[in-house]
Structures are given as C-alpha cells and as structure tokens.
Scaffold this motif. Structure first.
Motif, PDB file in Angstrom:
ATOM      1  N   SER A  31      26.084 -23.028 -62.877  1.00 56.80           N
ATOM      2  CA  SER A  31      25.788 -22.726 -64.282  1.00 56.80           C
ATOM      3  C   SER A  31      25.013 -21.252 -64.376  1.00 56.80           C
ATOM      4  CB  SER A  31      25.256 -23.535 -65.383  1.00 56.80           C
ATOM      5  OG  SER A  31      24.005 -23.928 -64.959  1.00 56.80           O
ATOM      6  N   GLY A  32      24.808 -20.877 -65.579  1.00 55.47           N
ATOM      7  CA  GLY A  32      23.965 -19.668 -65.777  1.00 55.47           C
ATOM      8  C   GLY A  32      24.054 -18.357 -64.870  1.00 55.47           C
ATOM      9  N   MET A  33      22.974 -17.942 -64.587  1.00 57.22           N
ATOM     10  CA  MET A  33      22.860 -16.600 -63.528  1.00 57.22           C
ATOM     11  C   MET A  33      23.703 -16.991 -62.331  1.00 57.22           C
ATOM     12  SD  MET A  33      18.907 -15.883 -63.954  1.00 57.22           S
ATOM     13  CE  MET A  33      18.055 -15.986 -65.638  1.00 57.22           C
ATOM     14  N   GLY A  34      23.457 -18.298 -61.736  1.00 51.76           N
ATOM     15  CA  GLY A  34      24.273 -18.356 -60.490  1.00 51.76           C
ATOM     16  C   GLY A  34      25.874 -18.355 -60.658  1.00 51.76           C
ATOM     17  N   ARG A  35      26.384 -18.979 -61.451  1.00 53.91           N
ATOM     18  CA  ARG A  35      27.677 -19.025 -61.814  1.00 53.91           C
ATOM     19  C   ARG A  35      28.110 -17.377 -62.323  1.00 53.91           C
ATOM     20  NH1 ARG A  35      30.069 -18.231 -66.721  1.00 53.91           N
ATOM     21  NH2 ARG A  35      32.292 -18.759 -66.980  1.00 53.91           N
ATOM     22  N   ALA A  36      27.401 -16.785 -63.095  1.00 47.11           N
ATOM     23  CA  ALA A  36      27.669 -15.576 -63.443  1.00 47.11           C
ATOM     24  C   ALA A  36      27.876 -14.666 -61.979  1.00 47.11           C
ATOM     25  CB  ALA A  36      26.577 -14.878 -64.302  1.00 47.11           C
ATOM     26  N   THR A  37      26.853 -14.644 -61.259  1.00 47.58           N
ATOM     27  CA  THR A  37      26.974 -14.014 -60.157  1.00 47.58           C
ATOM     28  C   THR A  37      27.971 -14.305 -58.992  1.00 47.58           C
ATOM     29  OG1 THR A  37      24.229 -13.865 -60.143  1.00 47.58           O
ATOM     30  CG2 THR A  37      25.204 -13.233 -57.809  1.00 47.58           C
ATOM     31  N   ALA A  38      28.084 -15.753 -58.975  1.00 46.31           N
ATOM     32  CA  ALA A  38      29.167 -16.007 -58.103  1.00 46.31           C
ATOM     33  C   ALA A  38      30.765 -15.164 -58.585  1.00 46.31           C
ATOM     34  CB  ALA A  38      29.478 -17.461 -58.237  1.00 46.31           C
ATOM     35  N   LEU A  39      31.049 -15.292 -59.979  1.00 48.07           N
ATOM     36  CA  LEU A  39      32.232 -14.849 -60.387  1.00 48.07           C
ATOM     37  C   LEU A  39      32.256 -13.111 -60.387  1.00 48.07           C
ATOM     38  CD1 LEU A  39      32.389 -16.916 -63.698  1.00 48.07           C
ATOM     39  CD2 LEU A  39      33.661 -17.189 -61.667  1.00 48.07           C
ATOM     40  N   ALA A  40      31.098 -12.571 -60.380  1.00 50.82           N
ATOM     41  CA  ALA A  40      31.077 -11.256 -60.260  1.00 50.82           C
ATOM     42  C   ALA A  40      31.238 -10.657 -58.860  1.00 50.82           C
ATOM     43  CB  ALA A  40      29.655 -10.579 -60.685  1.00 50.82           C
ATOM     44  N   ALA A  41      30.359 -11.591 -57.922  1.00 44.56           N
ATOM     45  CA  ALA A  41      30.820 -11.253 -56.451  1.00 44.56           C
ATOM     46  C   ALA A  41      32.236 -11.383 -56.037  1.00 44.56           C
ATOM     47  CB  ALA A  41      29.768 -12.025 -55.507  1.00 44.56           C
ATOM     48  N   ALA A  42      32.878 -12.379 -56.540  1.00 45.77           N
ATOM     49  CA  ALA A  42      34.105 -12.825 -56.286  1.00 45.77           C
ATOM     50  C   ALA A  42      35.162 -11.712 -56.843  1.00 45.77           C
ATOM     51  CB  ALA A  42      34.593 -14.073 -56.713  1.00 45.77           C
ATOM     52  N   ALA A  43      34.972 -11.239 -57.889  1.00 45.41           N
ATOM     53  CA  ALA A  43      35.610 -10.147 -58.465  1.00 45.41           C
ATOM     54  C   ALA A  43      35.593  -8.833 -57.587  1.00 45.41           C
ATOM     55  CB  ALA A  43      35.212  -9.758 -59.947  1.00 45.41           C
ATOM     56  N   GLU A  44      34.340  -8.519 -56.776  1.00 47.76           N
ATOM     57  CA  GLU A  44      34.119  -7.386 -55.942  1.00 47.76           C
ATOM     58  C   GLU A  44      34.542  -7.776 -54.664  1.00 47.76           C
ATOM     59  OE1 GLU A  44      33.310  -4.454 -56.735  1.00 47.76           O
ATOM     60  OE2 GLU A  44      33.077  -4.658 -58.940  1.00 47.76           O
ATOM     61  N   GLY A  45      35.293  -8.725 -54.259  1.00 41.41           N
ATOM     62  CA  GLY A  45      35.787  -8.869 -52.830  1.00 41.41           C
ATOM     63  C   GLY A  45      35.019  -9.767 -52.034  1.00 41.41           C
ATOM     64  N   GLY A  46      34.053 -10.455 -52.510  1.00 36.88           N
ATOM     65  CA  GLY A  46      33.120 -11.523 -51.551  1.00 36.88           C
ATOM     66  C   GLY A  46      33.918 -12.800 -51.522  1.00 36.88           C
ATOM     67  N   SER A  47      33.549 -13.458 -50.453  1.00 38.68           N
ATOM     68  CA  SER A  47      33.998 -14.788 -50.123  1.00 38.68           C
ATOM     69  C   SER A  47      32.782 -15.627 -50.343  1.00 38.68           C
ATOM     70  CB  SER A  47      34.322 -15.067 -48.649  1.00 38.68           C
ATOM     71  OG  SER A  47      35.606 -14.182 -48.297  1.00 38.68           O
ATOM     72  N   LEU A  48      33.090 -16.738 -51.382  1.00 39.68           N
ATOM     73  CA  LEU A  48      31.905 -17.391 -51.957  1.00 39.68           C
ATOM     74  C   LEU A  48      31.732 -18.904 -51.347  1.00 39.68           C
ATOM     75  CD1 LEU A  48      29.870 -16.336 -54.178  1.00 39.68           C
ATOM     76  CD2 LEU A  48      32.052 -15.067 -53.933  1.00 39.68           C
ATOM     77  N   LEU A  49      30.502 -19.101 -51.112  1.00 34.91           N
ATOM     78  CA  LEU A  49      29.880 -20.328 -50.873  1.00 34.91           C
ATOM     79  C   LEU A  49      29.285 -20.964 -52.199  1.00 34.91           C
ATOM     80  CD1 LEU A  49      28.732 -20.127 -47.158  1.00 34.91           C
ATOM     81  CD2 LEU A  49      31.089 -20.597 -47.931  1.00 34.91           C
ATOM     82  N   LEU A  50      29.596 -21.893 -52.943  1.00 36.86           N
ATOM     83  CA  LEU A  50      29.008 -22.407 -54.044  1.00 36.86           C
ATOM     84  C   LEU A  50      27.940 -23.512 -53.688  1.00 36.86           C
ATOM     85  CD1 LEU A  50      31.954 -22.183 -56.430  1.00 36.86           C
ATOM     86  CD2 LEU A  50      30.479 -20.476 -55.717  1.00 36.86           C
ATOM     87  N   LEU A  51      26.648 -23.531 -53.974  1.00 37.39           N
ATOM     88  CA  LEU A  51      25.821 -24.554 -53.502  1.00 37.39           C
ATOM     89  C   LEU A  51      25.266 -25.155 -54.769  1.00 37.39           C
ATOM     90  CD1 LEU A  51      23.680 -24.813 -50.534  1.00 37.39           C
ATOM     91  CD2 LEU A  51      22.448 -25.498 -52.689  1.00 37.39           C
ATOM     92  N   GLY A  52      25.120 -26.336 -55.091  1.00 38.30           N
ATOM     93  CA  GLY A  52      24.327 -26.967 -55.799  1.00 38.30           C
ATOM     94  C   GLY A  52      24.320 -28.632 -56.089  1.00 38.30           C
ATOM     95  N   ARG A  53      23.874 -29.072 -56.868  1.00 38.60           N
ATOM     96  CA  ARG A  53      23.757 -30.442 -56.971  1.00 38.60           C
ATOM     97  C   ARG A  53      25.014 -31.400 -57.551  1.00 38.60           C
ATOM     98  NH1 ARG A  53      17.884 -31.951 -59.094  1.00 38.60           N
ATOM     99  NH2 ARG A  53      18.688 -30.566 -60.605  1.00 38.60           N
ATOM    100  N   ASP A  54      25.592 -30.502 -58.799  1.00 33.73           N
ATOM    101  CA  ASP A  54      26.552 -31.124 -59.302  1.00 33.73           C
ATOM    102  C   ASP A  54      28.114 -30.627 -58.917  1.00 33.73           C
ATOM    103  OD1 ASP A  54      28.424 -31.656 -61.324  1.00 33.73           O
ATOM    104  OD2 ASP A  54      26.949 -31.884 -63.088  1.00 33.73           O
ATOM    105  N   GLN A  55      28.654 -31.547 -57.932  1.00 37.17           N
ATOM    106  CA  GLN A  55      29.770 -31.304 -57.533  1.00 37.17           C
ATOM    107  C   GLN A  55      31.132 -30.865 -58.387  1.00 37.17           C
ATOM    108  OE1 GLN A  55      32.117 -34.354 -55.036  1.00 37.17           O
ATOM    109  NE2 GLN A  55      32.103 -32.542 -53.513  1.00 37.17           N
ATOM    110  N   ALA A  56      31.091 -31.704 -59.691  1.00 41.07           N
ATOM    111  CA  ALA A  56      32.115 -31.499 -60.804  1.00 41.07           C
ATOM    112  C   ALA A  56      31.952 -30.219 -61.052  1.00 41.07           C
ATOM    113  CB  ALA A  56      32.037 -32.570 -61.714  1.00 41.07           C
ATOM    114  N   LYS A  57      30.631 -29.643 -61.391  1.00 42.41           N
ATOM    115  CA  LYS A  57      30.440 -28.186 -62.149  1.00 42.41           C
ATOM    116  C   LYS A  57      30.764 -27.323 -61.200  1.00 42.41           C
ATOM    117  CE  LYS A  57      27.116 -29.497 -65.745  1.00 42.41           C
ATOM    118  NZ  LYS A  57      25.788 -29.255 -66.210  1.00 42.41           N
ATOM    119  N   LEU A  58      30.392 -27.458 -59.790  1.00 42.92           N
ATOM    120  CA  LEU A  58      30.766 -26.647 -58.736  1.00 42.92           C
ATOM    121  C   LEU A  58      32.230 -26.389 -58.842  1.00 42.92           C
ATOM    122  CD1 LEU A  58      28.189 -27.441 -56.084  1.00 42.92           C
ATOM    123  CD2 LEU A  58      28.105 -25.680 -57.532  1.00 42.92           C
TER     124      LEU A  58
END
Length: 241
Positions: free
Chosen positions: A17-44
């Motif tokens: 959520s929040g800044m992390g989610r926004a950064t992940a989406l922005a990085a994906a749009a710019e060609g990055g391959s994402l690893l999403l880390l957090g405690r809530d698997q459903a939200k990830l």
C-alpha cells in the motif's frame, strides 16, 4: 522506448500500500522487474495483479515475510539476493498512543522492530550480493520528522532518524564497493498511516498533503541517475501548509 529502470530487478519492501505500492507500479511502468515484499500476502497479490496489467511480460514476485524477522527475511530473499539491483524500503508505521508519556517498553520495542530493525535487516540481506556485483542502490524512505521536531511521537522520530543515520553510515562504508544509499524524507503524505493519528486528519489537510505517487517520482528520479551520481537525501514536503 526503454524505461529508466529497464532490465533491472527492484525489491520494494512495504509494497502492499501507500508509497511502496505507488513506487512498485511506477517502476514496473518504467521497465523494472519487481519483487514485492510485505507481511500481507493478499494485498501483495493485488499489487502484483496491477503490475500484470502494466507489464504482462514481467510478472511481479510476491514475498510475504516480516522484515523485522531477520532469519525469515534472509531465507525469503536467498533465491533473489544476488540479482537485486535496487531496493526501496518503504516500511514504516506509527501508533495512536505515540506521546512520550503513553509509550511503554512494549510499544517502543514494536516501533524499533517495525521501523528500524526492518531497515537494518533489509540492508544487511542485500549488501553482500550488491557488493559482489560491484553496484547497487538502496533507497530508504524515512520521514521529515527525522530532521525536524514535530508531534509525530518520540518513537517514530527516533526510529526514522535511525533509518536516516543507517543510510548515511552504510553509504560511507560501501561507496568503495559501488553501492549507493539514499534516504527520502517525505512530509505529510496521504497514506493509511494518517489514519493512525490520535486526532483525525481533516479532509482539507489531506487534499494539501503529498500523494504516494509524489514519493514514487522521487524514487524514480534517484533510480534514473547514472552510477557516478549519488543523492544522499531528499526532503520532500507539501507546497502548501
């Protein structure tokens, strides 16, 4: 046209959520391959689904683990540690009973675990792999409270100041190995963290606050810089009070 992080593997901690989610989406749009880390698997998984809509050829990897658990984090990152080019640590929390007189040993320790120990564990987990490759970028998202006293609470300010100091200290030790560390210090940002304030934030104040996408843009700016350029810290605040 290739994006600014095309071909790079980016670990976003606190990606649900929040800044992390926004950064992940922005990085994906710019060609990055994402690893999403957090405690809530459903939200990830929900964020991963959003990334599939942006980049179907680069599915995000979900890593559900508590970064405050050093052993668990190390085990979860082991398959990826040598391939991570960039880390964005957006993990952070606060508590409602944040005034110094309300803090207990337990609530203090919980804040240290969530905000500072998680940052240390993440840094320790990825530095060896980055050092071995001779390059790597770590971005810690702290808070303007690390620099300027406010009413966000002693535990929050102390732990965010610790994250800032950790970033600067590791940079001094690891710059010779090709690593760069940046700390971003946002002011009030309209994220779920605002809901933990003792007094509800008025709608007008939320409208004037930074948005998670603003912090994501700052992260992308740092990511886009060439390895010869280092930004020690960025203080990002709302333009209107």
């Amino acid at each position: 046209m290739a994006g600014v992080v095309s071909g790079r593997t980016i670990l976003v901690a606190g990606a649900s959520s929040g800044m992390g989610r926004a950064t992940a989406l922005a990085a994906a749009a710019e060609g990055g391959s994402l690893l999403l880390l957090g405690r809530d698997q459903a939200k990830l998984k929900a964020v991963a689904a959003e990334i599939r809509g942006i980049a179907p050829d680069r599915p995000a990897v979900v890593i559900a683990v508590d970064a405050a658990d050093a052993a668990g984090l190390e085990a979860a990152l082991a398959p990826h540690a040598g391939a991570i080019d960039i880390v964005v640590n957006s993990i952070g929390t606060n508590i409602v009973k944040r005034a110094f007189g309300e803090l207990t040993a337990e609530s203090w320790a919980g804040m240290v675990d969530a905000n500072l120990n998680a940052a240390f564990n993440l840094t320790r987990a990825v530095v060896p792999g980055m050092r071995g490759r001779g390059q790597g970028l770590i971005i810690h998202i702290a808070s303007v409270a690390a620099r300027r006293p406010d009413r966000s609470g002693a535990a929050y300010q102390a732990t965010k100041a610790g994250v800032m100091a950790l970033s600067h200290a590791v940079m001094e030790e690891e710059r010779e190995h090709g690593l760069r560390l940046t700390v971003i210090l946002p002011g009030m940002t309209d994220t779920p963290l605002l809901d933990k304030r003792p007094v509800p934030v008025p709608a007008e104040a939320r409208q004037k606050a930074l948005q998670p996408e603003d912090v994501a843009a700052a992260c992308l700016f740092v990511m886009a810089l060439p390895p010869r350029a280092h930004v020690a810290e960025i203080m990002l605040q709302p333009s209107r009070s």
